[in-house]
Design an enzyme around this catalytic site. Structure first.
Site, mmCIF file in Angstrom:
data_model
loop_
_atom_site.group_PDB
_atom_site.id
_atom_site.type_symbol
_atom_site.label_atom_id
_atom_site.label_comp_id
_atom_site.label_asym_id
_atom_site.label_seq_id
_atom_site.Cartn_x
_atom_site.Cartn_y
_atom_site.Cartn_z
ATOM 1 N N SER A 2 3.599 11.532 7.576
ATOM 2 C CA SER A 2 2.546 10.774 7.227
ATOM 3 C C SER A 2 1.800 10.560 8.451
ATOM 4 O O SER A 2 0.381 10.044 8.432
ATOM 5 C CB SER A 2 3.072 9.568 6.580
ATOM 6 O OG SER A 2 3.857 8.839 7.378
ATOM 7 N N VAL A 5 6.045 6.574 12.090
ATOM 8 C CA VAL A 5 7.332 6.860 12.967
ATOM 9 C C VAL A 5 8.404 7.271 12.153
ATOM 10 O O VAL A 5 9.167 8.162 12.418
ATOM 11 C CB VAL A 5 7.769 5.577 13.625
ATOM 12 C CG1 VAL A 5 7.904 4.239 12.535
ATOM 13 C CG2 VAL A 5 8.978 5.920 14.654
ATOM 14 N N ASP A 6 8.736 6.752 10.627
ATOM 15 C CA ASP A 6 9.689 7.310 10.062
ATOM 16 C C ASP A 6 9.872 8.671 9.647
ATOM 17 O O ASP A 6 10.764 9.401 9.791
ATOM 18 C CB ASP A 6 9.633 6.454 8.604
ATOM 19 C CG ASP A 6 10.038 4.966 8.772
ATOM 20 O OD1 ASP A 6 10.781 4.694 9.755
ATOM 21 O OD2 ASP A 6 9.365 4.144 8.104
ATOM 22 N N SER A 7 8.515 9.190 9.391
ATOM 23 C CA SER A 7 8.669 10.661 8.867
ATOM 24 C C SER A 7 8.904 11.436 10.227
ATOM 25 O O SER A 7 9.316 12.807 10.130
ATOM 26 C CB SER A 7 7.423 11.220 8.265
ATOM 27 O OG SER A 7 6.279 10.734 8.827
ATOM 28 N N LEU A 26 -0.092 15.454 4.157
ATOM 29 C CA LEU A 26 -0.760 15.601 2.930
ATOM 30 C C LEU A 26 -2.145 14.897 3.064
ATOM 31 O O LEU A 26 -2.228 13.646 3.411
ATOM 32 C CB LEU A 26 -0.012 14.828 1.731
ATOM 33 C CG LEU A 26 1.497 15.175 1.586
ATOM 34 C CD1 LEU A 26 2.130 14.588 0.397
ATOM 35 C CD2 LEU A 26 1.547 16.797 1.183
ATOM 36 N N CYS A 95 3.622 8.102 -7.099
ATOM 37 C CA CYS A 95 3.434 8.962 -5.920
ATOM 38 C C CYS A 95 4.876 9.899 -5.519
ATOM 39 O O CYS A 95 4.597 11.227 -5.389
ATOM 40 C CB CYS A 95 2.857 8.385 -4.725
ATOM 41 S SG CYS A 95 2.355 9.553 -3.136
ATOM 42 N N CYS A 187 -1.982 2.376 -0.487
ATOM 43 C CA CYS A 187 -2.663 3.322 0.820
ATOM 44 C C CYS A 187 -4.063 3.747 0.450
ATOM 45 O O CYS A 187 -4.872 3.938 1.384
ATOM 46 C CB CYS A 187 -1.511 4.592 0.765
ATOM 47 S SG CYS A 187 -1.608 5.667 -0.528
#
Length: 359
Positions: A2, A5-7, A26, A95, A187
């Site tokens: 995305s 930081v997480d992805s 995406l 989503c 989002c």
């Protein structure tokens, strides 16, 4: 990826685990803005560039997949339609269900990949989905719409660490997103103005706000889609309650465009009915089932007795819950020594209040 930081850390961990990894961002908006507004929204051009930079540091190929049209149809239009029907949807669930683990997974499998890796905070092992070790960041609730086939092709590398540890690991790996703010709210509504977003699509439809006890009209509104069950602020009432206590939204009926308000205690719900159930593992051999149910994202869990038929879950709560809104998910957990196990989910259809058998 995305751009957060997480992805980024999830991708790095997948590489470290020996997988052949390709980063995919995406594009979910046909006209993305250039910069994020603080911590609101995502999927901007800035986010795609952050994702690409992270992929470069990790050393993996990177692509942008255009999912804007599918996202508009399956998430944004569903969100608007649900509000128009008097329900309160959770677009993150849609989503995950329709985009990340349907459209994206289908394309990935067609291209020869085995699984989709995401930065969700949840644990998955041997097909069993559990809460994250970080209860404040746990995202098992929004993943509970996935079925067993989808979970068999999912990898969540971050479920065993906290968000603070994710950021520290990102810094050690030299990822520039280590201190990037989390995205919040919805989002595709970057400015956080959900009411304005819905008004722009559903227009003004004036109606009455009615007191549940007296049946009197105590205010007017310009669209029942602007309200949700449990709401207290922004009601615009022109007549106070006789006892001076605040009123809350108790129900929304789009057929007559009516919003009904009343005292806080009238929000108590004892029985929750959910439609379109999804079992994340084998369906139970017997009912009723003692369990815990979570009725909103980041909400508390409620002890309950669960019953099930082919197309409906019914949870009889051991103590009342307040302000349960149709359209949200009812997620069923089984307490476990190694962390709560997700058993099933369903979309809340309707509720019952103050059943005599439960008093």
């Amino acid at each position: 990826m995305s751009g957060g930081v997480d992805s980024a850390v999830a991708a790095a961990r997948a590489v470290e685990a020996g997988h052949d990894v390709t980063g995919v961002h995406l594009a979910l908006s046909s006209n993305p803005q250039t910069f994020r507004s603080g911590a609101r929204g995502c999927c901007t051009l800035e986010d795609s560039r952050d994702a690409r930079r992270a992929a470069d540091v990790i050393g993996i190929p990177f692509y942008i997949w255009d999912m804007a049209e599918r996202f508009r149809e399956d998430v944004v239009e569903d969100f608007v339609a649900e509000y128009a029907a008097g329900r309160t949807p959770n677009p993150c669930l849609r989503c995950n269900e329709k985009i990340k683990f349907a459209a994206v997974l289908d394309r990935a499998v067609a291209l020869g990949f085995d699984a989709v890796v995401t930065g969700h905070h949840a644990r998955l092992a041997d097909g069993v989905l559990r809460r994250s070790v970080d209860p404040g960041k746990d995202q098992s609730y929004v993943l509970a719409v996935l079925n067993s086939a989808q979970l068999s092709r999912a990898i969540f590398p971050l479920g065993d660490i906290t968000k603070e540890e994710v950021r520290a690991e990102a810094a050690r790996r030299g990822l520039s997103v280590a201190d990037k703010p989390d995205s919040h709210d919805i989002c595709f509504i970057a400015d956080g103005d959900t009411r304005g977003f819905l008004n722009s699509r559903l227009g003004n439809t004036p109606g009455d706000i009615v007191d549940a006890d007296s049946g009197e009209v105590v205010g007017t509104h310009t669209g029942s889609h602007q309200y949700t069950v449990g709401q207290r602020h922004g009601l615009g009432l022109n007549r106070p309650a006789p006892d001076g206590r605040p009123r809350y939204v108790l129900s929304i009926t789009p057929v007559d465009n009516r919003v009904t308000v009343g005292p806080r205690e009238a929000l108590d719900v004892d029985v929750v009915h959910g439609e379109r159930p999804v079992w994340l593992g084998a369906e139970p051999d017997s009912m009723p089932l003692e369990c815990q149910v979570q009725l909103r994202a980041h909400g508390e869990c409620h002890p309950a007795t669960l019953t099930w038929d082919a197309d409906r879950l019914t949870a009889r709560l051991h103590r009342p819950a307040k302000g349960v809104a149709a359209g949200q998910a009812m997620v069923v957990y089984r307490p476990d020594a190694d962390g709560d196990v997700v058993l099933a989910s369903a979309t809340i259809d309707h509720t019952e209040t103050r059943r005599p058998s439960l008093v």
